[in-house]
Design a protein around this motif. Structure first.
Motif, mmCIF file in Angstrom:
data_model
loop_
_atom_site.group_PDB
_atom_site.id
_atom_site.type_symbol
_atom_site.label_atom_id
_atom_site.label_comp_id
_atom_site.label_asym_id
_atom_site.label_seq_id
_atom_site.Cartn_x
_atom_site.Cartn_y
_atom_site.Cartn_z
ATOM 1 N N THR A 24 -6.782 -7.132 -0.267
ATOM 2 C CA THR A 24 -8.216 -7.538 -0.319
ATOM 3 C C THR A 24 -8.142 -7.789 1.568
ATOM 4 O OG1 THR A 24 -7.458 -10.255 -0.237
ATOM 5 C CG2 THR A 24 -8.031 -8.890 -2.536
ATOM 6 N N GLU A 25 -7.829 -8.086 2.583
ATOM 7 C CA GLU A 25 -7.747 -7.624 3.262
ATOM 8 C C GLU A 25 -7.967 -5.743 4.564
ATOM 9 O OE1 GLU A 25 -7.779 -10.268 6.335
ATOM 10 O OE2 GLU A 25 -8.292 -12.081 3.758
ATOM 11 N N PRO A 26 -8.769 -5.405 5.173
ATOM 12 C CA PRO A 26 -9.531 -4.567 5.242
ATOM 13 C C PRO A 26 -7.907 -3.415 6.096
ATOM 14 C CG PRO A 26 -11.272 -5.747 6.077
ATOM 15 C CD PRO A 26 -10.244 -6.454 4.808
ATOM 16 N N LYS A 27 -7.590 -5.155 8.126
ATOM 17 C CA LYS A 27 -6.672 -4.286 8.463
ATOM 18 C C LYS A 27 -5.160 -4.033 7.489
ATOM 19 C CE LYS A 27 -4.893 -9.266 9.160
ATOM 20 N NZ LYS A 27 -5.550 -10.210 8.375
ATOM 21 N N ASP A 28 -5.178 -4.566 6.481
ATOM 22 C CA ASP A 28 -3.689 -4.113 5.920
ATOM 23 C C ASP A 28 -4.369 -2.886 5.146
ATOM 24 O OD1 ASP A 28 -2.649 -6.811 5.830
ATOM 25 O OD2 ASP A 28 -3.303 -7.692 4.616
ATOM 26 N N ARG A 29 -5.629 -2.866 4.310
ATOM 27 C CA ARG A 29 -5.978 -1.274 3.998
ATOM 28 C C ARG A 29 -6.311 0.108 4.914
ATOM 29 N NH1 ARG A 29 -9.116 -4.281 1.288
ATOM 30 N NH2 ARG A 29 -11.215 -3.665 2.714
ATOM 31 N N VAL A 30 -6.169 -0.663 6.128
ATOM 32 C CA VAL A 30 -6.014 0.336 7.918
ATOM 33 C C VAL A 30 -4.830 0.599 7.600
ATOM 34 C CG1 VAL A 30 -6.418 0.671 10.275
ATOM 35 C CG2 VAL A 30 -8.318 -0.124 8.567
ATOM 36 N N LEU A 31 -3.757 0.017 7.927
ATOM 37 C CA LEU A 31 -2.495 0.127 8.298
ATOM 38 C C LEU A 31 -1.742 0.913 6.918
ATOM 39 C CD1 LEU A 31 -0.897 -3.789 9.538
ATOM 40 C CD2 LEU A 31 -1.702 -1.607 10.836
ATOM 41 N N ALA A 32 -2.502 0.956 5.581
ATOM 42 C CA ALA A 32 -1.616 1.272 4.334
ATOM 43 C C ALA A 32 -2.560 2.988 5.146
ATOM 44 C CB ALA A 32 -1.956 1.249 3.539
ATOM 45 N N ALA A 33 -3.405 3.168 5.315
ATOM 46 C CA ALA A 33 -3.970 5.182 5.607
ATOM 47 C C ALA A 33 -3.768 5.256 7.203
ATOM 48 C CB ALA A 33 -5.777 4.661 6.048
ATOM 49 N N GLU A 34 -2.908 4.577 7.867
ATOM 50 C CA GLU A 34 -2.336 4.749 9.181
ATOM 51 C C GLU A 34 -0.959 6.067 8.248
ATOM 52 O OE1 GLU A 34 -2.480 1.803 11.992
ATOM 53 O OE2 GLU A 34 -4.274 2.329 12.753
ATOM 54 N N ALA A 35 -0.195 4.611 7.816
ATOM 55 C CA ALA A 35 1.108 4.326 6.932
ATOM 56 C C ALA A 35 1.337 6.056 6.049
ATOM 57 C CB ALA A 35 1.292 3.495 6.497
ATOM 58 N N ILE A 36 0.599 6.492 5.376
ATOM 59 C CA ILE A 36 0.015 7.526 4.452
ATOM 60 C C ILE A 36 -0.068 8.966 5.956
ATOM 61 C CG2 ILE A 36 -1.416 8.727 3.032
ATOM 62 C CD1 ILE A 36 -1.777 5.856 1.309
ATOM 63 N N GLY A 37 -0.817 8.512 6.965
ATOM 64 C CA GLY A 37 -0.713 9.524 7.680
ATOM 65 C C GLY A 37 0.261 9.575 8.149
ATOM 66 N N ARG A 38 0.887 8.795 8.292
ATOM 67 C CA ARG A 38 2.180 8.769 9.443
ATOM 68 C C ARG A 38 3.565 9.996 8.289
ATOM 69 N NH1 ARG A 38 1.390 4.463 11.958
ATOM 70 N NH2 ARG A 38 2.078 3.178 10.207
ATOM 71 N N SER A 39 3.790 9.841 7.519
ATOM 72 C CA SER A 39 4.684 9.445 6.439
ATOM 73 C C SER A 39 4.490 11.112 5.109
ATOM 74 C CB SER A 39 5.093 8.667 5.507
ATOM 75 O OG SER A 39 4.277 8.753 4.500
ATOM 76 N N GLY A 40 2.893 11.032 4.711
ATOM 77 C CA GLY A 40 2.398 11.322 4.285
ATOM 78 C C GLY A 40 2.946 11.391 2.679
ATOM 79 N N GLU A 41 3.477 10.403 2.183
ATOM 80 C CA GLU A 41 3.779 9.448 1.070
ATOM 81 C C GLU A 41 2.722 9.198 0.649
ATOM 82 O OE1 GLU A 41 7.606 6.825 1.631
ATOM 83 O OE2 GLU A 41 8.722 8.542 2.447
#
Length: 199
Positions: free
Chosen positions: A3-20
């Motif tokens: 529910t925290e936007p900052k966590d969802r930002v981190l999730a998007a960044e992680a997907i962009g780095r890993s492709g997973e």
């Protein structure tokens, strides 16, 4: 999803780095928080997966997200040009998106984008023609025999319209009631100063 936007930002960044788990980006690209959508757009650009490109292009209309979307498309380079060209040529496309796409073509650079820009010199919208001509000028475009006449016609048309507008501004004078008309003419005059070389 958090529910925290900052966590969802981190999730998007992680997907962009890993492709997973890239499919999770679809949720983040439509998030209610623009900071999350911005991170998801950047990640979608880094992944270089064509299924995300129409959504990236769609955000060129957004005042908040257009710069991020444009940067993602520039990073994709020539791979995204066919999708961008399809978007540009949509009958109901907005002038804002068309302008952004021309800027992307200029930023990507190279003979392929110069050819796309040169093709816009015959576009019905005069503002598109002017912007394409200026982009070609800044890129050092050299008109070949096939395109030289089109370049010349575009320059002649724009110069003629600019001269007419300048004359109209002088004729209208300083009447405050006509100030909006003068401003509109002035806005048309100032973008036009392109120089494109021919052989």
């Amino acid at each position: 999803e958090s529910t925290e936007p900052k966590d969802r930002v981190l999730a998007a960044e992680a997907i962009g780095r890993s492709g997973e788990r890239a499919e999770r980006l679809w949720v983040l690209l439509f998030d209610a928080e623009w900071t999350v959508r911005r991170a998801a757009l950047a990640a979608a650009g880094r992944l270089q997966r064509p299924e995300f490109w129409p959504q990236i292009i769609g955000e060129l209309e957004s005042p908040v997200l257009s710069a991020t979307a444009a940067a993602a498309l520039v990073a994709l380079g020539e791979r995204a040009l066919p999708e961008a060209e399809r978007a540009f040529n949509k009958a109901d496309q907005t002038s804002r998106v068309r302008q952004r796409i021309l800027e992307i073509y200029e930023a990507v650079g190279g003979p392929r984008t110069q050819a796309l820009l040169a093709a816009k010199l015959g576009f019905p919208d005069e503002r598109v023609r002017a912007e394409a001509l200026m982009a070609l000028s800044r890129s050092g475009y050299q008109a070949d025999a096939a395109s030289a006449s089109q370049v010349s016609r575009t320059i002649e048309t724009l110069v003629g319209r600019t001269a007419w507008n300048m004359s109209a501004v002088l004729d209208l004078g300083d009447d405050p009631r006509l100030a909006p008309v003068v401003r509109a003419l002035d806005e048309e005059i100032h973008p036009r100063a392109p120089v494109v070389s021919g052989h």
